[in-house]
Write a protein that holds these residues in place. Structure first.
Motif, PDB file in Angstrom:
ATOM      1  N   PHE A  29       0.847  -1.218  -0.150  1.00 14.61           N
ATOM      2  CA  PHE A  29      -0.086   0.123   0.018  1.00 14.61           C
ATOM      3  C   PHE A  29       0.811   1.405  -0.062  1.00 14.61           C
ATOM      4  O   PHE A  29       2.086   1.363   0.721  1.00 14.61           O
ATOM      5  N   CYS A  30       0.514   2.145  -0.720  1.00 17.05           N
ATOM      6  CA  CYS A  30       1.031   3.422  -0.933  1.00 17.05           C
ATOM      7  C   CYS A  30       1.020   4.483   0.343  1.00 17.05           C
ATOM      8  O   CYS A  30      -0.054   4.095   0.997  1.00 17.05           O
ATOM      9  N   CYS A  33      -2.545   5.570   1.762  1.00 19.20           N
ATOM     10  CA  CYS A  33      -3.675   4.918   1.236  1.00 19.20           C
ATOM     11  C   CYS A  33      -4.275   4.429   2.612  1.00 19.20           C
ATOM     12  O   CYS A  33      -3.880   4.024   3.500  1.00 19.20           O
ATOM     13  N   CYS A  64      -5.546  -3.437  -5.433  1.00 19.48           N
ATOM     14  CA  CYS A  64      -4.997  -3.145  -4.184  1.00 19.48           C
ATOM     15  C   CYS A  64      -5.733  -3.599  -3.050  1.00 19.48           C
ATOM     16  O   CYS A  64      -5.081  -4.154  -2.181  1.00 19.48           O
ATOM     17  N   ASN A 134     -12.402   3.289  -4.343  1.00 17.72           N
ATOM     18  CA  ASN A 134     -11.368   4.515  -4.458  1.00 17.72           C
ATOM     19  C   ASN A 134     -11.480   5.078  -5.908  1.00 17.72           C
ATOM     20  O   ASN A 134     -10.694   6.040  -6.413  1.00 17.72           O
ATOM     21  N   GLY A 138      -6.796   1.636  -9.075  1.00 20.65           N
ATOM     22  CA  GLY A 138      -5.531   2.144  -8.755  1.00 20.65           C
ATOM     23  C   GLY A 138      -4.092   1.092  -8.927  1.00 20.65           C
ATOM     24  O   GLY A 138      -3.292   1.839  -9.615  1.00 20.65           O
ATOM     25  N   CYS A 213      -7.080   7.088  -2.358  1.00 17.08           N
ATOM     26  CA  CYS A 213      -6.043   6.627  -3.227  1.00 17.08           C
ATOM     27  C   CYS A 213      -5.416   7.687  -3.529  1.00 17.08           C
ATOM     28  O   CYS A 213      -5.768   8.415  -4.620  1.00 17.08           O
ATOM     29  N   PRO A 214      -4.379   8.232  -2.848  1.00 15.32           N
ATOM     30  CA  PRO A 214      -3.783   9.536  -3.385  1.00 15.32           C
ATOM     31  C   PRO A 214      -3.150   9.445  -4.673  1.00 15.32           C
ATOM     32  O   PRO A 214      -2.865  10.313  -5.301  1.00 15.32           O
ATOM     33  N   THR A 215      -2.580   8.270  -4.722  1.00 16.51           N
ATOM     34  CA  THR A 215      -1.486   8.019  -5.829  1.00 16.51           C
ATOM     35  C   THR A 215      -2.125   7.949  -7.223  1.00 16.51           C
ATOM     36  O   THR A 215      -1.520   8.695  -8.236  1.00 16.51           O
TER      37      THR A 215
HETATM   38 FE1  SF4 Z   1      -3.867   2.689  -2.367  1.00 12.37          FE
HETATM   39 FE2  SF4 Z   1      -4.206   3.925  -4.595  1.00 12.37          FE
HETATM   40 FE3  SF4 Z   1      -1.849   3.204  -3.988  1.00 12.37          FE
HETATM   41 FE4  SF4 Z   1      -3.628   1.463  -4.611  1.00 12.37          FE
HETATM   42  S1  SF4 Z   1      -2.661   3.090  -5.998  1.00 12.37           S
HETATM   43  S2  SF4 Z   1      -2.366   1.150  -2.740  1.00 12.37           S
HETATM   44  S3  SF4 Z   1      -5.376   2.055  -3.674  1.00 12.37           S
HETATM   45  S4  SF4 Z   1      -3.026   4.764  -2.892  1.00 12.37           S
END
Ligand code: SF4
Length: 285
Positions: A29-30, A33, A64, A134, A138, A213-215
């Motif tokens: 996980f980022c 998240c 994810c 999300n 992701g 899901c910031p990424t």
């Molecule tokens: Fe979480 Fe988005 Fe990263 Fe997937 S891509 S681990 S949902 S932040």
């Protein structure tokens, strides 16, 4: 009590460590998240439920969120894309005393797995299904999915999505789910309460958790940090238990409605109906 807490801090162990598969850590996980805290909430809800952990199975698909099942030290199954539900139905009907919990993402459950989930709800399969929404795919880089709302920018919608997303709670309610709730990852206590209520329910129970899901969602939509997404949820959600699910669609220009929308009398589950058929067939012999 104080001594026990001090001991725990000194040992650097977390009370839930034993329920995680150490060999699978570190997780993917980022930073920012919400999947880590949702995993923690799910573990707490399971451990506080009436079920012995030995009688619980956690199943997920791909994505994810789909990684969660693999991190849990239960009978857990990380299945193929979109197939968490049929796999779980098999488990549930062949081992009726087992509590089967599905946790997966919006893309997995409502795109490729969409056909499975509507029929599982219609048939009242004895499952608790948790969807972490999300708003995008992701893991594969941020494509638009079935819950991407109009105006939302993703890799496949650089000018903003023009499509109507699924109103997930309404879809589940209209298919006959016994329990339907929606909360955000910010509502930690509410999420836990909903998980507990859903786990205790006989029949098809469903909880949507809006996750951060910031990424891949956030950075394309001016919400590039997990904290900002949670602040967005705090400022843009309205609590309305028992709201008409037809009114809880998510769009960029109206508040997001959260609450426990459906909690209704239980009708026969898929397993009960199958057992009934078995009895009828045996009586005929
Ligand atoms: Fe979480 Fe988005 Fe990263 Fe997937 S891509 S681990 S949902 S932040």
């Amino acid at each position: 009590m104080v001594e026990e807490k001090v001991k725990l801090q000194e040992s650097k162990e977390h009370p839930l460590d034993g329920f995680l598969r150490e060999g699978r850590i570190p997780h993917i996980f980022c930073p920012g998240c919400s999947l880590g805290s949702i995993t923690n909430i799910l573990l707490e809800a399971i451990l506080e439920s009436e079920y012995d952990p030995k009688d619980v199975a956690v199943v997920s698909g791909i994505g994810c969120t789909g990684r969660i099942a693999g991190y849990l030290n239960f009978d857990s199954f990380h299945t193929t894309h979109g197939r968490a539900i049929p796999f779980s139905i098999g488990l549930s009907v062949t081992d009726p005393n087992r509590k089967v919990i599905v946790i997966s993402g919006d893309g997995d459950l409502f795109a490729i797995g969409g056909n499975h989930i509507i029929h599982a709800a219609r048939r009242n399969a004895n499952l608790t299904v948790i969807c972490v929404n999300n708003f995008n795919y992701g893991m594969t880089g941020g494509q638009a999915g079935p819950t991407t709302y109009p105006g939302q920018v993703q890799t496949t919608t650089p000018y903003g999505s023009q499509e109507q997303p699924f109103n997930i709670p309404d879809l589940m309610a209209s298919c006959g789910a016994a329990y339907v709730a929606r909360w955000t990852a910010l509502d930690v206590r509410r999420v836990k309460e909903a998980f507990s209520e859903a786990i205790a329910k006989n029949g098809f129970s469903f909880v949507e958790v809006l996750g951060s899901c910031p990424t891949t969602f956030g950075r394309r939509n001016q919400l590039a940090e997990g904290k900002k997404i949670l602040e967005f949820f705090r400022e843009n959600t309205v609590l309305n238990h028992n709201a008409d699910t037809r009114d809880v669609s998510i769009s960029h220009d109206s508040p997001i409605i959260v609450g426990r929308f459906i909690d209704r009398d239980e009708r026969p589950t898929l397993t009960e109906n199958l057992l009934k058929i078995q009895r009828m067939s045996q009586a005929k012999k």
